[in-house]
Write an enzyme that holds these catalytic residues in place. Structure first.
Site, mmCIF file in Angstrom:
data_model
loop_
_atom_site.group_PDB
_atom_site.id
_atom_site.type_symbol
_atom_site.label_atom_id
_atom_site.label_comp_id
_atom_site.label_asym_id
_atom_site.label_seq_id
_atom_site.Cartn_x
_atom_site.Cartn_y
_atom_site.Cartn_z
ATOM 1 N N ASP A 42 -1.829 9.321 4.593
ATOM 2 C CA ASP A 42 -2.094 8.187 3.700
ATOM 3 C C ASP A 42 -1.561 6.939 4.369
ATOM 4 O OD1 ASP A 42 -2.938 7.351 0.813
ATOM 5 O OD2 ASP A 42 -1.069 6.281 1.231
ATOM 6 N N GLU A 52 -0.985 2.602 3.991
ATOM 7 C CA GLU A 52 -0.982 1.370 3.199
ATOM 8 C C GLU A 52 -1.357 0.246 4.148
ATOM 9 O OE1 GLU A 52 -0.694 1.305 -0.074
ATOM 10 O OE2 GLU A 52 -0.383 3.475 -0.023
ATOM 11 N N ASP A 91 -8.773 5.549 4.713
ATOM 12 C CA ASP A 91 -7.708 5.627 5.711
ATOM 13 C C ASP A 91 -8.303 5.852 7.098
ATOM 14 O OD1 ASP A 91 -5.184 5.800 3.860
ATOM 15 O OD2 ASP A 91 -6.618 7.226 3.032
ATOM 16 N N HIS A 118 0.951 3.555 -4.685
ATOM 17 C CA HIS A 118 0.444 2.939 -3.455
ATOM 18 C C HIS A 118 1.575 2.839 -2.428
ATOM 19 C CE1 HIS A 118 -3.584 2.152 -4.887
ATOM 20 N NE2 HIS A 118 -3.044 1.779 -6.023
ATOM 21 N N ASP A 135 2.065 8.925 -2.275
ATOM 22 C CA ASP A 135 0.627 9.125 -2.495
ATOM 23 C C ASP A 135 0.122 10.401 -1.830
ATOM 24 O OD1 ASP A 135 0.670 6.785 -3.912
ATOM 25 O OD2 ASP A 135 -0.582 5.639 -2.526
#
Length: 193
Positions: free
Chosen positions: A14, A16, A116, A165, A170
């Site tokens: 994951d 960000e 992603d 988030h 996550d």
């Protein structure tokens, strides 16, 4: 030729980002865990990285990212970090290779993981994606199938996501959600229940 049962691992990632514009936005942080085909963790520590960003990059984020990443502390963590994207890409690939010694076997996994992957296919992370199988394992696709075809009880009991988030939180939620759908839809012991 019919498909055969896979026992290859899943590489859960994951990210960000500073936003979702592939032309200008970048990965701020990422987390990775590797599970076997049965969703058993191969390492409970995982890999995490917060990538260095300048104040100018942080100031260029949209309002949602400024507010959310500011409140979560990620913006400041990026300013304080000395980890470059190149370093994170090398470390991430080394981490994956510890558990997946053979190229093109493990699938990239996550929730809405195509988003992603869109960032991971860019340099310097390209080598990570090239190491993995071309298919992806997207939990959100299973969730969408469940929303259309599963009994309402299955939906009511599905894990609720906190929506932090934050990369590590996550991806762990994604693995837990996949485990739920696996148990409900695919485990023989629960078949028909």
């Amino acid at each position: 030729m019919p498909e055969s049962r896979s026992t290859e691992p899943l590489v859960w990632i994951d990210c960000e980002m500073t936003g979702l514009n592939l032309e200008k936005d970048t990965i701020m942080s990422l987390a990775c865990f590797v599970t076997d085909h049965d969703l058993k963790m191969l390492d409970n520590s995982g890999y995490e990285a917060v990538l260095h960003h300048s104040q100018e990059q942080m100031d260029a984020m949209g309002d949602w990212c400024k507010q959310h990443h500011g409140a979560s502390g990620l913006t400041q963590a990026c300013l304080d970090s000395s980890t470059t994207a190149e370093t994170a890409a090398e470390e991430l690939l080394e981490y994956i290779q510890k558990f997946v010694p053979e190229r093109k076997k493990a699938l990239l996994a996550g929730n809405t993981v195509h988003a992603d992957k869109a960032f991971l296919v860019q340099e310097p992370f390209t080598k990570v994606v090239k190491y993995l199988h071309h298919r992806i394992f997207d939990v959100s696709a299973i969730k969408e199938a469940a929303r259309r075809w599963a009994p309402i009880e299955v939906l009511k009991k599905s894990p609720q996501k906190a929506g932090k988030h934050e990369a590590k939180a996550d991806i762990l939620e994604s693995i837990a959600e996949a485990a739920y759908y696996k148990r409900v839809f695919f485990d023989k012991s629960s078949a028909g229940s």
